[in-house]
Design a protein around this motif. Structure first.
Motif, PDB file in Angstrom:
ATOM      1  N   ASP A 168       0.826  -1.206   0.000  1.00 26.18           N
ATOM      2  CA  ASP A 168       0.000   0.000   0.000  1.00 26.18           C
ATOM      3  C   ASP A 168       0.865   1.261   0.000  1.00 26.18           C
ATOM      4  O   ASP A 168       0.584   2.217  -0.713  1.00 26.18           O
ATOM      5  N   ALA A 169       1.927   1.252   0.806  1.00 23.11           N
ATOM      6  CA  ALA A 169       2.813   2.419   0.881  1.00 23.11           C
ATOM      7  C   ALA A 169       3.549   2.627  -0.445  1.00 23.11           C
ATOM      8  O   ALA A 169       3.667   3.760  -0.919  1.00 23.11           O
ATOM      9  N   PHE A 170       4.029   1.550  -1.059  1.00 22.69           N
ATOM     10  CA  PHE A 170       4.702   1.680  -2.352  1.00 22.69           C
ATOM     11  C   PHE A 170       3.727   2.169  -3.421  1.00 22.69           C
ATOM     12  O   PHE A 170       4.085   2.980  -4.277  1.00 22.69           O
ATOM     13  N   ASN A 171       2.492   1.699  -3.361  1.00 19.32           N
ATOM     14  CA  ASN A 171       1.473   2.151  -4.302  1.00 19.32           C
ATOM     15  C   ASN A 171       1.224   3.648  -4.163  1.00 19.32           C
ATOM     16  O   ASN A 171       1.205   4.383  -5.150  1.00 19.32           O
ATOM     17  N   MET A 172       1.049   4.109  -2.931  1.00 19.85           N
ATOM     18  CA  MET A 172       0.772   5.529  -2.720  1.00 19.85           C
ATOM     19  C   MET A 172       1.999   6.391  -3.030  1.00 19.85           C
ATOM     20  O   MET A 172       1.870   7.527  -3.490  1.00 19.85           O
ATOM     21  N   LEU A 173       3.180   5.853  -2.797  1.00 28.59           N
ATOM     22  CA  LEU A 173       4.409   6.566  -3.174  1.00 28.59           C
ATOM     23  C   LEU A 173       4.458   6.715  -4.693  1.00 28.59           C
ATOM     24  O   LEU A 173       4.741   7.801  -5.214  1.00 28.59           O
ATOM     25  N   GLY A 174       4.141   5.638  -5.400  1.00 29.66           N
ATOM     26  CA  GLY A 174       4.087   5.714  -6.859  1.00 29.66           C
ATOM     27  C   GLY A 174       3.057   6.713  -7.337  1.00 29.66           C
ATOM     28  O   GLY A 174       3.306   7.499  -8.257  1.00 29.66           O
ATOM     29  N   TYR A 175       1.898   6.708  -6.703  1.00 31.09           N
ATOM     30  CA  TYR A 175       0.829   7.633  -7.075  1.00 31.09           C
ATOM     31  C   TYR A 175       1.291   9.083  -6.889  1.00 31.09           C
ATOM     32  O   TYR A 175       1.107   9.921  -7.773  1.00 31.09           O
ATOM     33  N   SER A 176       1.882   9.372  -5.743  1.00 25.64           N
ATOM     34  CA  SER A 176       2.341  10.746  -5.462  1.00 25.64           C
ATOM     35  C   SER A 176       3.401  11.177  -6.466  1.00 25.64           C
ATOM     36  O   SER A 176       3.360  12.296  -6.981  1.00 25.64           O
ATOM     37  N   LEU A 177       4.332  10.294  -6.742  1.00 23.68           N
ATOM     38  CA  LEU A 177       5.397  10.619  -7.701  1.00 23.68           C
ATOM     39  C   LEU A 177       4.830  10.846  -9.099  1.00 23.68           C
ATOM     40  O   LEU A 177       5.256  11.765  -9.804  1.00 23.68           O
ATOM     41  N   ARG A 178       3.860  10.036  -9.483  1.00 23.09           N
ATOM     42  CA  ARG A 178       3.232  10.208 -10.804  1.00 23.09           C
ATOM     43  C   ARG A 178       2.519  11.553 -10.879  1.00 23.09           C
ATOM     44  O   ARG A 178       2.633  12.276 -11.875  1.00 23.09           O
ATOM     45  N   LEU A 227       3.299  14.152  -9.381  1.00 21.03           N
ATOM     46  CA  LEU A 227       4.320  15.199  -9.426  1.00 21.03           C
ATOM     47  C   LEU A 227       5.118  15.171 -10.733  1.00 21.03           C
ATOM     48  O   LEU A 227       6.034  15.963 -10.916  1.00 21.03           O
ATOM     49  N   GLY A 228       4.756  14.250 -11.642  1.00 16.56           N
ATOM     50  CA  GLY A 228       5.397  14.190 -12.952  1.00 16.56           C
ATOM     51  C   GLY A 228       6.603  13.281 -13.041  1.00 16.56           C
ATOM     52  O   GLY A 228       7.265  13.233 -14.073  1.00 16.56           O
ATOM     53  N   ASN A 229       6.906  12.543 -11.992  1.00 15.83           N
ATOM     54  CA  ASN A 229       8.073  11.661 -11.983  1.00 15.83           C
ATOM     55  C   ASN A 229       7.627  10.247 -12.368  1.00 15.83           C
ATOM     56  O   ASN A 229       7.438   9.381 -11.508  1.00 15.83           O
ATOM     57  N   LYS A 230       7.481  10.023 -13.660  1.00 18.29           N
ATOM     58  CA  LYS A 230       6.933   8.765 -14.160  1.00 18.29           C
ATOM     59  C   LYS A 230       7.867   7.576 -13.928  1.00 18.29           C
ATOM     60  O   LYS A 230       7.393   6.480 -13.627  1.00 18.29           O
ATOM     61  N   ASP A 231       9.175   7.774 -14.068  1.00 12.05           N
ATOM     62  CA  ASP A 231      10.109   6.653 -13.890  1.00 12.05           C
ATOM     63  C   ASP A 231      10.082   6.115 -12.465  1.00 12.05           C
ATOM     64  O   ASP A 231      10.005   4.902 -12.250  1.00 12.05           O
ATOM     65  N   ASP A 232      10.125   7.007 -11.480  1.00 11.71           N
ATOM     66  CA  ASP A 232      10.082   6.569 -10.090  1.00 11.71           C
ATOM     67  C   ASP A 232       8.696   6.039  -9.722  1.00 11.71           C
ATOM     68  O   ASP A 232       8.576   5.123  -8.905  1.00 11.71           O
ATOM     69  N   ALA A 233       7.661   6.592 -10.321  1.00  7.22           N
ATOM     70  CA  ALA A 233       6.315   6.070 -10.094  1.00  7.22           C
ATOM     71  C   ALA A 233       6.237   4.625 -10.582  1.00  7.22           C
ATOM     72  O   ALA A 233       5.750   3.746  -9.860  1.00  7.22           O
ATOM     73  N   GLY A 249      -1.882   1.110 -14.689  1.00  7.20           N
ATOM     74  CA  GLY A 249      -2.579   1.213 -15.975  1.00  7.20           C
ATOM     75  C   GLY A 249      -2.722   2.660 -16.419  1.00  7.20           C
ATOM     76  O   GLY A 249      -2.510   2.992 -17.590  1.00  7.20           O
ATOM     77  N   GLU A 250      -3.054   3.542 -15.494  1.00  9.30           N
ATOM     78  CA  GLU A 250      -3.160   4.962 -15.822  1.00  9.30           C
ATOM     79  C   GLU A 250      -1.805   5.535 -16.242  1.00  9.30           C
ATOM     80  O   GLU A 250      -1.722   6.340 -17.175  1.00  9.30           O
ATOM     81  N   LEU A 251      -0.759   5.102 -15.549  1.00  5.00           N
ATOM     82  CA  LEU A 251       0.588   5.555 -15.922  1.00  5.00           C
ATOM     83  C   LEU A 251       0.935   5.090 -17.334  1.00  5.00           C
ATOM     84  O   LEU A 251       1.480   5.858 -18.133  1.00  5.00           O
ATOM     85  N   TYR A 252       0.593   3.849 -17.653  1.00  6.34           N
ATOM     86  CA  TYR A 252       0.862   3.355 -19.007  1.00  6.34           C
ATOM     87  C   TYR A 252       0.132   4.184 -20.057  1.00  6.34           C
ATOM     88  O   TYR A 252       0.664   4.442 -21.138  1.00  6.34           O
ATOM     89  N   LEU A 253      -1.065   4.629 -19.749  1.00  7.80           N
ATOM     90  CA  LEU A 253      -1.778   5.497 -20.692  1.00  7.80           C
ATOM     91  C   LEU A 253      -1.034   6.817 -20.861  1.00  7.80           C
ATOM     92  O   LEU A 253      -0.914   7.321 -21.980  1.00  7.80           O
ATOM     93  N   GLU A 254      -0.544   7.370 -19.755  1.00  6.14           N
ATOM     94  CA  GLU A 254       0.230   8.615 -19.825  1.00  6.14           C
ATOM     95  C   GLU A 254       1.507   8.425 -20.639  1.00  6.14           C
ATOM     96  O   GLU A 254       2.016   9.373 -21.238  1.00  6.14           O
ATOM     97  N   MET A 255       2.022   7.201 -20.662  1.00  7.96           N
ATOM     98  CA  MET A 255       3.253   6.891 -21.396  1.00  7.96           C
ATOM     99  C   MET A 255       2.950   6.366 -22.804  1.00  7.96           C
ATOM    100  O   MET A 255       3.837   5.849 -23.482  1.00  7.96           O
ATOM    101  N   ASN A 256       1.677   6.500 -23.234  1.00  7.05           N
ATOM    102  CA  ASN A 256       1.232   6.046 -24.562  1.00  7.05           C
ATOM    103  C   ASN A 256       1.509   4.565 -24.793  1.00  7.05           C
ATOM    104  O   ASN A 256       1.965   4.171 -25.867  1.00  7.05           O
ATOM    105  N   GLN A 257       1.192   3.768 -23.774  1.00  6.37           N
ATOM    106  CA  GLN A 257       1.327   2.314 -23.866  1.00  6.37           C
ATOM    107  C   GLN A 257      -0.009   1.656 -23.505  1.00  6.37           C
ATOM    108  O   GLN A 257      -0.135   0.979 -22.485  1.00  6.37           O
ATOM    109  N   PRO A 258      -1.021   1.860 -24.353  1.00  6.14           N
ATOM    110  CA  PRO A 258      -2.364   1.368 -24.018  1.00  6.14           C
ATOM    111  C   PRO A 258      -2.458  -0.148 -23.901  1.00  6.14           C
ATOM    112  O   PRO A 258      -3.287  -0.652 -23.135  1.00  6.14           O
ATOM    113  N   ASN A 259      -1.632  -0.894 -24.622  1.00  2.04           N
ATOM    114  CA  ASN A 259      -1.688  -2.351 -24.516  1.00  2.04           C
ATOM    115  C   ASN A 259      -1.298  -2.819 -23.119  1.00  2.04           C
ATOM    116  O   ASN A 259      -1.865  -3.775 -22.592  1.00  2.04           O
ATOM    117  N   LYS A 260      -0.332  -2.134 -22.509  1.00  2.00           N
ATOM    118  CA  LYS A 260       0.050  -2.483 -21.144  1.00  2.00           C
ATOM    119  C   LYS A 260      -1.053  -2.094 -20.156  1.00  2.00           C
ATOM    120  O   LYS A 260      -1.271  -2.784 -19.155  1.00  2.00           O
TER     121      LYS A 260
END
Length: 153
Positions: free
Chosen positions: A69-79, A81-87, A109-120
């Motif tokens: 849960d903590a790693f998920n929320m850390l990823g969410y916060s980073l995403r 803030l625009g930090n897609k790699d760390d997210a 899945g939402e991050l993959y959409l932001e990265m133009n990877q809809p199949n993922k």
């Protein structure tokens, strides 16, 4: 006879719900077993104070490296803030701990959409479809995001 089938169906559904409660409580992270830091971080995130949530989430992940849960929320916060790699790294860590974590699958899945990877993103949707026996918000929200992505293409 019809009443018996209805009653049996309801009992079966109730049994499945009771059986799945520990799994969804473990995957949600907002139960009584969450650390005070994680609870405070979630409050900050709900207020869109992502930068302020980062030190709390970093502390939780350092002290409890199995806390998906903590790693998920850390990823969410980073995403946010625009930090897609760390997210991506943090969502991946959450899913290594709990491959069926609904939040991490949806947010990844939402991050993959932001990265133009809809199949993922579709792969994450399939996992959520398998994990959410009677449907869940995470599945619905990711499905809507994928549909919106496709309509904008």
């Amino acid at each position: 006879m019809r009443f018996r089938h209805t009653a049996l169906g309801l009992l079966f559904a109730a049994g499945l719900s009771a059986y799945s409660l520990p799994v969804s409580a473990a995957g949600s992270g907002w139960d009584n077993q969450s650390s005070p830091e994680l609870k405070e971080a979630v409050k900050l995130i709900k207020g869109e104070k992502y930068t302020e949530a980062l030190p709390l989430l970093t502390k939780v992940t350092a002290e409890d490296p199995k806390n998906a849960d903590a790693f998920n929320m850390l990823g969410y916060s980073l995403r946010k803030l625009g930090n897609k790699d760390d997210a991506l790294s943090n969502y991946t860590k959450a899913l290594e701990i709990n491959p069926r974590h609904r939040g991490a699958n949806a947010y990844l899945g939402e991050l993959y959409l932001e990265m133009n990877q809809p199949n993922k993103a579709l792969e994450r949707l399939e996992i959520l479809d398998e994990s959410c026996f009677f449907g869940c918000d995470e599945y619905s929200e990711l499905k809507t995001a994928i549909e919106k992505y496709k309509s904008n293409q």
